[in-house]
Design a protein around this motif. Structure first.
Motif, short mmCIF file in Angstrom:
data_model
loop_
_atom_site.label_atom_id
_atom_site.label_comp_id
_atom_site.label_asym_id
_atom_site.label_seq_id
_atom_site.Cartn_x
_atom_site.Cartn_y
_atom_site.Cartn_z
N UNK A 71 -20.76 -24.64 -102.37
CA UNK A 71 -20.89 -24.31 -103.94
C UNK A 71 -22.29 -23.94 -103.78
N UNK A 107 -25.20 -21.87 -106.40
CA UNK A 107 -25.47 -21.48 -107.62
C UNK A 107 -26.60 -20.24 -107.23
N UNK A 143 -17.24 -33.04 -108.89
CA UNK A 143 -16.81 -32.09 -110.02
C UNK A 143 -15.63 -30.94 -109.49
N UNK A 170 -11.54 -30.78 -110.37
CA UNK A 170 -11.10 -29.50 -111.03
C UNK A 170 -12.07 -28.87 -112.23
N UNK A 171 -13.26 -29.79 -112.35
CA UNK A 171 -14.29 -29.48 -113.45
C UNK A 171 -14.70 -27.99 -113.17
N UNK A 172 -15.03 -27.85 -111.99
CA UNK A 172 -15.68 -26.42 -111.49
C UNK A 172 -15.03 -25.94 -109.86
N UNK A 173 -14.87 -24.65 -110.12
CA UNK A 173 -14.42 -24.13 -108.94
C UNK A 173 -15.61 -24.23 -107.78
N UNK A 174 -15.13 -24.27 -106.46
CA UNK A 174 -15.93 -24.07 -105.38
C UNK A 174 -16.22 -22.41 -105.10
#
Lengths: 324, 255
Positions: free
Chosen positions: A9, A11, A45, A49-53
């Protein structure tokens, strides 16, 4: 049950999780350990499934979290770092709401709500508003919420944070009980928690997995040598040469303690049990052997060792912040 | 659908559990009542003058009282609706409950529709209070019911547009005040966008007037359901909700 494959992940330029791979077998409790900002919450997370990788994939109970999110989410219970409570709702209303959106069948909702309230010991707060709960109760209602649809997989982000010692013990006990029927991943800062509740540990630092093993193996693996601690009633400098002569002993360090006795640390090569010889040598010379015990490397030491090793590899001189 | 209803009910009950619903409904009723009284008093004086042969030749309660009343009611909605929508997403983000919704087996569309219907429910409850005023008119007077019905339909559609924009803006920020202020500014902009129409060329004027959200309301207040306006409102709502879905999705990627 949970398969995490090459998870990354980013950012922008910052990589929060870097090529993380591990798997959790059915019924297993996996401890997720790492300093703050290591990527524990981000990984959890992504699993929920809260955020995609950015890259990689996660398979939960046979369903790819990115391709079949609804199916995967139906089988997952998640307690985030801050329990996601609605302050205006009572505990019962809140759990009923969660049961409905998690797909619990209409006629089973009431039974499930009662059941999880009992298991997490929040039944006495059923009609209280979530805003008025103490930290301990919030955490437990959060746990109740995660259990409501009887999920195959439980993801708990610091489940014991903010609880008092009694509640911590109760929560750990509950997690252990759940272990058989639920596959659990829990993250924590508290190291004894891992050795007490988890079957396996994943240590993560700066987004990378630095070790995956059972707590016992981790302890053993990192112990390059055995260390014994002895307390001996003796005077003079004869003790050091006397003990250093024993086969297998690699180092002897003597520190006089205040009460006239000596504290001695003895390192020995792995596989050599020198306890018998040490005791014989001391007693044979007429000294008093007051204490003899192995010094185990604690999980704390391992943790620090692993996570700081990482930083030396990357040639970053600043020490890692660890709050444990 | 079951999920949408569950979510809408949760939204609605959270409005009613907090003081929001009572404050919003109460003050809406107060303002509406004031406008109602003002227009009614004016209407009364006009009809008195007419009976003495000095006023207008014909009196139509629908045109002279109810249509302007609806126009005034839309102005109140302009102020009130941002306060309803500003918390929808912002509050969930701030308190972390968004993690619950996004990790539950729900689609983004279900969540958005639930929130939209919840806010619409509160707005409809606000409007329901005003039925009382209408009942008074029907009891003592003889208005046409069709323009009243279309007026309410127009009010709901107009409110739906505002709510869809409000949801979008709320989904962009954690801060409720920011969400409220921006929503209000956007609403007002949509309201007055055709004011500069007279300074623009004829094409621009037509475009601006078509964009103006209140321009499309006139006909509803007068009792006309024009497909043109219906399409405008419905597509506006759908587009607003679509953008909200996109915003929620990008938010996921950004974390």
């Amino acid at each position: 049950m949970i398969e995490v494959q090459h998870l990354t992940k980013r950012y922008g330029p910052f990589t929060a999780v870097d090529d993380v791979t591990f798997r959790v077998e059915a019924g297993e409790i996996l401890g997720f350990l790492g300093p703050n900002g290591a990527g524990k919450t981000t990984t959890m997370r992504i699993i929920t499934g809260y955020m995609p990788a950015t890259e990689g994939k996660v398979i939960v109970a046979g369903h790819d979290v990115f391709e079949a999110p609804i199916e995967a989410k139906k089988r997952t219970g998640y307690l985030p770092e801050t329990p996601p409570l609605y302050p205006d709702m009572t505990v019962r209303d809140y759990l009923t709401f969660v049961a409905r959106i998690k797909g619990v069948a209409g006629r089973e909702v009431r039974g499930r709500v009662d059941d999880v309230m009992k298991r997490t010991h929040v039944a006495d707060m059923a009609s209280r508003h979530c805003a008025k709960l103490s930290k301990g109760y919030r955490q437990r209602v959060g746990l109740a919420q995660a259990l409501i649809n009887n999920p195959d997989v439980l993801i708990l982000d610091e489940p014991t944070a903010g609880l008092d010692p009694k509640q911590i013990i109760e929560t750990r006990q509950l997690i252990k009980e759940l272990g058989g029927s639920h596959t659990t991943v829990l993250s924590t800062h508290i190291l004894p928690e891992v050795s007490q509740t988890c079957h396996r540990v994943v240590i993560i630092s700066k987004g990378r997995v630095v070790a995956v093993d059972t707590p016992e193996n981790l302890t053993a693996r990192l112990r390059g040598s055995e260390t014994m601690f002895l307390q001996v009633a003796a005077t003079g400098g004869e003790i050091e040469p006397a003990l250093a002569g024993i086969p297998g002993v690699t180092r002897v360090a003597v520190t006089p303690s205040g009460d006239g006795t000596l504290g001695v640390e003895v390192d020995s090569a792995r596989g050599h049990d020198v306890r018998r010889d040490l005791a014989a040598a001391i007693v044979g010379r007429g000294w008093g052997l007051l204490e003899l015990r192995p010094m185990r490397m604690s999980l704390e030491d391992i943790f620090l060792h692993l996570t700081t090793d990482e930083s030396t590899v990357e040639a970053q001189p600043e020490p890692e912040a660890v709050d444990a | 659908m079951r999920n949408v209803i569950t979510l809408a009910r949760k939204e609605l009950s959270s409005y009613f559990a907090s003081p929001i619903a009572s404050i919003v409904m109460g003050f809406y009723a107060l303002l509406f009542g004031y406008f109602f009284y003002a227009l009614l008093a004016f209407f009364e004086r006009q009809s008195m003058q007419m009976s003495m042969g000095m006023g207008p030749m014909t009196m139509n309660i629908n045109q002279m009282l109810i249509a302007p009343l609806f126009m005034n009611a839309t102005v109140i909605a302009l102020f009130v609706l941002p306060m309803i929508t500003m918390r929808t997403y912002s509050e969930e983000k701030r308190s972390g409950t968004i993690e619950l919704l996004l990790t539950a087996p729900l689609t983004d569309v279900q969540i958005i529709l639930g929130k939209f219907l919840g806010a619409m429910g509160l707005y409809a409850a606000m409007l329901a209070v005003t039925l009382l005023h209408m009942a008074v008119l029907f009891y003592y007077g003889d208005p046409e019911w069709r323009p009243v019905a279309t007026g309410y339909l127009g009010m709901l559609l107009l409110g739906g547009c505002f709510i869809s924009v409000g949801l979008l803006i709320s989904s962009l920020t954690k801060n409720q005040i920011v969400a409220g202020m921006v929503t209000f500014a956007v609403f007002l902009m949509l309201w007055v966008i055709n004011w500069i129409g007279s300074f623009a060329g004829p094409t621009a004027q037509a475009v601006l007037s078509h964009l103006s959200i209140v321009e499309h309301f006139d006909d509803f207040a007068k009792g006309v359901i024009d497909t043109n306006h219906l399409v405008y409102y419905v597509s506006f709502i759908v587009f607003g909700l679509f953008l909200t879905a996109k915003s929620v999705d990008t938010e996921r990627w950004r974390g």
